[in-house]
Write a protein that holds these residues in place. Structure first.
Motif, PDB file in Angstrom:
ATOM      1  N   GLY A 254       0.826  -1.207   0.000  1.00 52.25           N
ATOM      2  CA  GLY A 254       0.000   0.000   0.000  1.00 52.25           C
ATOM      3  C   GLY A 254       0.857   1.253   0.000  1.00 52.25           C
TER       4      GLY A 254
ATOM      5  N   GLU B  62       0.602  -1.779 -10.877  1.00 53.20           N
ATOM      6  CA  GLU B  62       0.104  -2.188  -9.564  1.00 53.20           C
ATOM      7  C   GLU B  62       0.385  -1.119  -8.514  1.00 53.20           C
TER       8      GLU B  62
ATOM      9  N   ARG C 184      -2.178   1.604  -9.049  1.00 57.99           N
ATOM     10  CA  ARG C 184      -3.446   1.150  -8.484  1.00 57.99           C
ATOM     11  C   ARG C 184      -3.478   1.367  -6.974  1.00 57.99           C
ATOM     12  N   ALA C 185      -2.352   1.097  -6.312  1.00 58.59           N
ATOM     13  CA  ALA C 185      -2.275   1.307  -4.868  1.00 58.59           C
ATOM     14  C   ALA C 185      -2.443   2.781  -4.515  1.00 58.59           C
TER      15      ALA C 185
ATOM     16  N   ARG D  85      -6.100   3.751  -4.840  1.00 58.24           N
ATOM     17  CA  ARG D  85      -6.885   3.279  -3.692  1.00 58.24           C
ATOM     18  C   ARG D  85      -6.654   4.148  -2.458  1.00 58.24           C
ATOM     19  N   HIS D  86      -5.474   4.746  -2.370  1.00 56.88           N
ATOM     20  CA  HIS D  86      -5.114   5.549  -1.195  1.00 56.88           C
ATOM     21  C   HIS D  86      -5.661   6.976  -1.261  1.00 56.88           C
TER      22      HIS D  86
ATOM     23  N   ARG E 102     -10.247   5.175 -14.431  1.00 55.13           N
ATOM     24  CA  ARG E 102     -11.050   4.170 -13.728  1.00 55.13           C
ATOM     25  C   ARG E 102     -11.217   2.909 -14.575  1.00 55.13           C
TER      26      ARG E 102
ATOM     27  N   GLU F 250      -7.773   1.122 -14.576  1.00 53.31           N
ATOM     28  CA  GLU F 250      -7.502   0.493 -13.283  1.00 53.31           C
ATOM     29  C   GLU F 250      -8.109  -0.912 -13.204  1.00 53.31           C
ATOM     30  N   ARG F 251      -9.257  -1.098 -13.871  1.00 54.38           N
ATOM     31  CA  ARG F 251      -9.951  -2.388 -13.814  1.00 54.38           C
ATOM     32  C   ARG F 251      -9.631  -3.292 -15.002  1.00 54.38           C
TER      33      ARG F 251
END
Length: 211
Positions: free
Chosen positions: A27, A98, A101-102, A105-106, A157, A160-161
């Motif tokens: 993270g 990756e 992506r972290a 999310r943060h 977005r 990211e997926r």
């Protein structure tokens, strides 16, 4: 720690790679320049000089992605140029996917980081818009730029997926988003002279499409 000799650009990239790897594993909150420097074999004094705080690493990543965009001379219509330039910017992030992506999310838990990235992204989009030949002057230009920011947020977005190897899902999403932007009159070139009614904000159109 033993000093290691690198070319200047190698040092930044080594620290960036170590930071994003650690972010992916633990993270963004648990990634630090100190740890990245140790893992990359860079002296702490050199790491501190280049990245006084870890958010500077994200600024470097954004500038690296922008460089990939701006050193490329896109051709075609503004829509075609935007497609090319936006995918090239994502190419700059793909290697560190990756870790990015972290960071994404943060963001909801770090208002300071969110503000910094918003300002940085707005600057990047303005450069990208001009590179694509869009007119960003005046109040119409501000609407066009804000719409481009909304489009980029929508694209990130999707990216990211997107777990496809060739980013086919991302490219399809960008293609559809640019179609909508073009229909709304948001992709007029800097050489166009017109007196159209104000276009509908792209973000509102995306929200309605999602319902």
């Amino acid at each position: 720690m033993t000093a290691t000799h690198h070319r200047p650009d190698d040092i930044e990239k080594k620290i960036l790679r170590a930071m994003m790897t650690r972010a992916a594993e633990r993270g963004w909150a648990h990634a630090s320049v100190y740890q990245a420097a140790e893992e990359a074999g860079v002296t702490l004094s050199e790491a501190r000089r280049r990245f006084p705080n870890k958010n500077k690493v994200l600024i470097y990543l954004g500038q690296y992605a922008d460089q990939l965009v701006l050193e490329h001379h896109a051709s075609g219509t503004p829509r075609e140029r935007l497609f090319d330039l936006m995918m090239r910017r994502l190419d700059g992030f793909q290697e560190y996917r990756e870790g990015v992506r972290a960071v994404l999310r943060h963001i909801p838990f770090d208002p300071k980081l969110a503000l910094m990235l918003a300002v940085m992204t707005e600057s990047s989009m303005e450069w990208m818009a001009e590179a694509a030949g869009l007119d960003v002057s005046g109040w119409m230009g501000r609407i066009r730029l804000k719409s481009l920011l909304a489009l980029w947020g929508h694209l990130i977005r999707i990216w990211e997926r997107d777990d496809s190897e060739d980013l086919a899902v991302t490219m399809s999403g960008l293609d559809k988003a640019l179609d909508r932007a073009e229909r709304l009159g948001l992709l007029r070139s800097a050489t166009s002279h017109f007196n159209d009614d104000p276009p509908e904000p792209f973000s509102e159109n995306l929200d309605r499409k999602a319902k």
